[in-house]
Design an enzyme around this catalytic site. Sequence first.
Site, PDB file in Angstrom:
ATOM      1  N   GLU A 276       0.821  -1.219   0.000  1.00 27.24           N
ATOM      2  CA  GLU A 276       0.000   0.000   0.000  1.00 27.24           C
ATOM      3  C   GLU A 276       0.855   1.269   0.000  1.00 27.24           C
ATOM      4  O   GLU A 276       0.889   2.020   0.981  1.00 27.24           O
ATOM      5  CB  GLU A 276      -0.966  -0.034   1.179  1.00 27.24           C
ATOM      6  N   GLU A 382      -4.871  -9.024  -0.599  1.00 25.60           N
ATOM      7  CA  GLU A 382      -5.220  -8.780   0.803  1.00 25.60           C
ATOM      8  C   GLU A 382      -6.698  -8.472   0.907  1.00 25.60           C
ATOM      9  O   GLU A 382      -7.237  -7.669   0.136  1.00 25.60           O
ATOM     10  CB  GLU A 382      -4.405  -7.624   1.388  1.00 25.60           C
TER      11      GLU A 382
END
Length: 538
Positions: A276, A382
Amino acid sequence: MEKRMNYGWHLFALNLIACLIAPSDQASAPCALREYKTGLVCVCNATYCDYLDDPTPNEEYLFTVVSSTKSGLRFETTNGLFNLYKKYYILDYDQRLDGTMQASTRSVQIEVDREKRLQNITGFGGSFTGSVSYILDKLPQELQDHLYKSFYSSSGIGFNLMRTPIGGCDFDLEAWAYNELPENDTALSNFTKLDPREEKRIEQIKRLKLVSNVENLRIKAAAWSSPPWMKTNNAWTGLGRLKKEYYRTWADYHLRWLELWEDSGLPIWAISTGNEPLNGVAFMKLVKFMSLGWTPNQQAVWLSENLGPIIRTKYKDMLIFGNDDQRYTYAFWFKQMKASRSDSLDYLGGLAVHWYWDEIFKPKFIEVARKEMPDRILISSESCIGDKPWQKAAPVLGSWERGEKYARAFLQDLQNDFNGWIDWNIVLDEEGGPNYVKNFVDAPVIANMTNGIEVYKQPIFYAMGHFSKFIPEGSVRIAAERTNVNVDTVAFLRPDSSVALVIFNSGYASVDVHITDSYRGSILFLIPPKSIHTVLYK
């Protein structure tokens, strides 16, 4: 909070079997149901856990339906005959008790076309974080083994992929990285061996491989943050990017980690360019856990000039996944990387997506990048529930609704050419942790850390299993057209030439299902409300 169910004699018999039969004596074993106010879970302890051997029929004229329902079925199997024009009812517990069947008000026709073939499947998996390792270490070895087999064995849900952090992540007891000291140490002189926390994780993963007999375990790794001294803000989180003078050092850090894991006997299948990357650029005020910010331009330079060449010097076939962030980033991320360093995308063998805003940002955001890189492996890397302000940031025991969210997401991704899916933590505690910044979420299995002797398989576990267990690596998606939008489906031709067809009924009514396959003929049966089914046949 807890109350026992009253389903009559058949549930009593089921629980009696759960107490008397050890899993070492048979692989197939039914779910030991327990009811909470929020739904139903399957209970596993050191001596018992539910499993299901491969139910695929051997004869071409037979089919098998594996069913899970809100009312209590978990991988219930029903067999039937092709071209026999009667309904094979898939019943919930209440209907079994009184012998009646709710009349269907809806119907769906599904046409399976084996000739129209789409993407290949790389696999499915879950994540092995510091929190997972910590929880497992507190449980009896026999219960640990049940968890390993439940996820990764063929009688479990057949995972073959795994994600693990390079160093620490938010699901850990604290923020940490290798070579935090000495600072400004470009030689990484204090990074010569693995941290004891990762040695424990490796020991557990090796045990997982041993007891589950998983074939071709593929481990994907990602780093959440460098040591703070490499970053512009000298902190674990906040507005912090990698200092340019440490671009080479950060690439060397990755190579060192890969070498140490390989030396330990667990070679890594793939890494990503970071977890991220926008957290340390655009969302630094919201994200409290360790993160490293990147813009696509900066990441392209690092990948092109440092990470890519350094990894390729030793690991020529290792996959490097790009992005590892939300869908909305795909509309611009890779275009900007290419504009900054035209060769940067050449190092990427895969594209990794996080699912957290998928209900808002549709697959068209992925299509932008997919058109430029159609040959890359595309996986969801994820996923979990409890991260949104409007969601309970904790496990909800037995929540069928959360299981349905997974089913919808799996179906959407697979229908849009994804090659696989890796979930977040495979097990968490009752709070949804441990997590050093209290970033609590749900998980497919919840461990009772109060008594330390049992774990609870959530509907999420079975929702994922309807895909992962029956769609192995090497399967190919085939066309499956449906006539009712309230019933969703996806079909695959498996390596053994059998077909797996997942059907999801999210409505509150029973549905008549009519499947036609030009190779085999017709199947007719009725599915109950709020249910997921996998149909298997040669």
